[in-house]
Design an enzyme around this catalytic site. Structure first.
Site, short mmCIF file in Angstrom:
data_model
loop_
_atom_site.label_atom_id
_atom_site.label_comp_id
_atom_site.label_asym_id
_atom_site.label_seq_id
_atom_site.Cartn_x
_atom_site.Cartn_y
_atom_site.Cartn_z
N LYS A 2 35.50 42.20 44.83
CA LYS A 2 36.50 41.47 44.04
C LYS A 2 36.21 41.54 42.54
O LYS A 2 37.09 41.34 41.73
CB LYS A 2 36.58 40.02 44.51
CG LYS A 2 37.26 39.92 45.87
CD LYS A 2 37.35 38.50 46.36
CE LYS A 2 38.12 38.40 47.66
NZ LYS A 2 37.36 39.02 48.79
C1 LIG Z 1 37.91 39.68 49.85
C2 LIG Z 1 37.00 40.51 50.67
C3 LIG Z 1 37.49 41.38 51.66
C4 LIG Z 1 38.97 41.48 52.01
O1 LIG Z 1 39.74 42.07 51.01
P1 LIG Z 1 41.32 41.92 51.02
O2 LIG Z 1 41.79 42.56 49.77
O3 LIG Z 1 41.56 40.41 51.02
O4 LIG Z 1 41.85 42.54 52.24
C5 LIG Z 1 36.58 42.16 52.37
N1 LIG Z 1 35.26 42.07 52.12
C6 LIG Z 1 34.74 41.25 51.19
C7 LIG Z 1 33.28 41.19 50.99
C8 LIG Z 1 35.59 40.45 50.41
O5 LIG Z 1 35.08 39.63 49.48
#
Ligand SMILES: *Cc1c(COP(=O)(O)O)cnc(C)c1O
Length: 488
Positions: free
Chosen positions: A108
């Site tokens: 993120k």
């Molecule tokens: C947010 C997150 C995801 C999922 O991503 P999306 O874009 O919501 O599908 C997967 N793995 C981790 C470690 C995350 O923080």
């Protein structure tokens, strides 16, 4: 270029307006009217930063390239370890793209280091002079990544709510040690859903003080989706440059999925001309997406599981709405989303499902398989995966075993978090005991694996705690109003 609402094509916005608004007034999400073509002939000559600027300038065309260059540098210079945003590793017969070398060690960061800069620049473009106050409920990764992104960004402040006892010790430390003067972090006496509902209620019912507006940092904002498109292009560039594939070959991507934002960015890359084969959505026991891709039925009326991959513990994958709108059109999308709201379920038509399944596939993985994958991957290749990444690797194996299409194409699994962010699960999967001391466990995992601890995580051990607030669910609104009045 204009953006329209997934539920009504008559709602049109400039890119900047779409970023500032976040969500359309009818509850829909913004989609670009066209997908501009990425200049593939230039790909091999571009740096990672150039690729981000190129993608963003195509999609957010009310920004100039010069403006975007400044924003992208502000976001990414000095925030990723070794300056690498998305390094690719060869593991066995496949590839793993590591997206967690940013400040909070989850993917993120790629979007949330940039979003604050995009948001404040977009607001200026729209003539919005208000201070922007970000409100977020988090089950862990979003909160720390958003805090890191918005901390000390002028013209913004951010308030994060997390469930008391409902995030990992490391995630909690990341949040409560955030030193930005414009940040507030508060535990609530409730679970993640309580935090989320509380924040939604504040958006709906509270008026911010004059000169301020509320905004959200979650992945429905097109300004969060757009930065994620770039690393699909850099992955492809790197595979060509290292001779792993020839220019023009298709590449499959397997994506650990929760809100469907990351994988949708891969689809946007494909729509912009990247030779993507299949996009494989990987889920844990909360397999609402895997079931949808098999049956065309999206049914959230099911048990909710707390798993070892908590960032994918989600029953409403908001960004799927964008794919539904692209394939089924706005009229059906409006109807399906109403059905989801009112009955918790909708079913798309067979033809539409076939269209989707030509581009997407899915697999789900249970907790035992996840732990087994962490262990065998480490034993056989020395690669240390976090539980989310392990879900991706295991889903890839299942998908390759079942599908007969595109097995020849190379496959990249997106690694979305550092193993040290989920140390207890990883140690347990390796057959080790865990203790009450998170940092002792972290050091032991380093000794066992030989994989260095990210410096941003080891620094947390001695960091000062700045946030100790705890409130009841019904005190969240008061807390926000108090924080919005503080002079920074
Ligand atoms: C947010 C997150 C995801 C999922 O991503 P999306 O874009 O919501 O599908 C997967 N793995 C981790 C470690 C995350 O923080």
């Amino acid at each position: 270029m204009l953006y329209y609402s997934t539920r009504n094509h008559k709602i049109l916005r400039t890119p900047s307006e779409a970023i500032v608004e976040g969500i359309a007034p009818d509850g829909g999400l913004y989609l670009p009217e066209q997908f501009p073509a990425f200049p593939m002939e230039k790909l091999l000559t571009l740096s990672g930063i150039d690729i981000s600027v190129e993608v963003l300038s195509l999609l957010l065309d009310d920004f100039s390239k010069e403006e975007l260059k400044v924003l992208v540098h502000a976001a990414y210079d000095n925030s990723f370890e070794n300056g690498e945003i998305a390094p690719i590793k060869s593991v066995g017969d496949h590839y793993i793209m590591e997206l967690w070398h940013g400040p909070t060690c989850a993917f993120k960061d790629v979007a949330l280091q940039l979003l604050p800069h995009l948001l404040t620049a977009a607001a200026k473009k729209c003539g919005v002079r208000d201070e922007i106050c970000i409100l977020t409920a988090t089950s862990g990764d979003t909160g720390s990544a958003a805090l890191s992104g918005f901390s000390e960004v002028e013209g913004t402040r951010i308030i994060v709510f997390y469930p008391d006892g409902g995030v990992s010790p490391m995630q909690k430390r990341q949040m409560v040690t955030c030193s930005g003067k414009n940040t507030a972090v508060c535990a609530i006496k409730g679970n993640f859903d309580d935090a989320q509902s509380g924040v939604k209620k504040i958006f709906a019912e509270q008026t911010p003080p004059a000169g301020m507006r509320f905004s959200s940092a979650n992945s429905i904002n097109i300004g969060r989706l757009a930065p994620q498109i770039a690393y699909y292009f850099t992955a492809y560039r790197d595979l060509v440059k290292t001779g792993k594939i020839s220019f023009g070959d298709r590449v499959n991507f397997v994506v650990p999925t929760g809100n469907f934002g990351d994988i949708l960015a891969g689809y946007f890359a494909k729509m912009m001309g990247l030779p993507v084969g299949m996009l494989v959505s990987a889920s844990n026991e909360n397999r609402v997406l895997a079931d949808f891709f098999t049956s065309g039925v999206y049914d959230r009326r099911r048990e909710f599981y707390l798993t070892s991959s908590p960032s994918m513990d989600i029953l409403i994958s908001s960004n799927l709405e964008r794919l539904i709108a692209l394939v089924c059109g706005e009229e059906k999308t409006e109807r399906y989303m109403k059905e989801l709201r009112e009955n918790g379920v909708y079913k798309i038509e067979k033809d539409d499902l076939d269209t989707i399944c030509a581009e997407f596939s899915a697999a789900w993985v249970n907790g035992e398989e996840t732990a087994e994958t962490i262990r065998t991957l480490f034993e056989m290749t020395g690669y240390l995966a976090d539980p989310h990444t392990a879900v991706g690797v295991c889903a890839m194996k299942k998908w390759l075993a079942e599908s007969n299409k595109d097995r020849e194409a190379n496959t990249v699994v997106l690694s979305t978090a550092s193993p040290y962010k989920f140390t207890r699960h990883v140690l347990t999967a390796l057959g080790e005991q865990v203790t009450e001391d998170e940092f002792a466990d972290v050091k032991r995992l380093e000794a066992i694996s030989g994989v260095p601890i990210p410096s941003s995580l080891s620094a947390l051990e001695k960091a000062t705690v700045h946030h100790k607030d705890v409130v009841a669910i019904d005190e969240m609104a008061d807390y926000v109003m108090r924080k919005t009045k503080e002079v920074l």
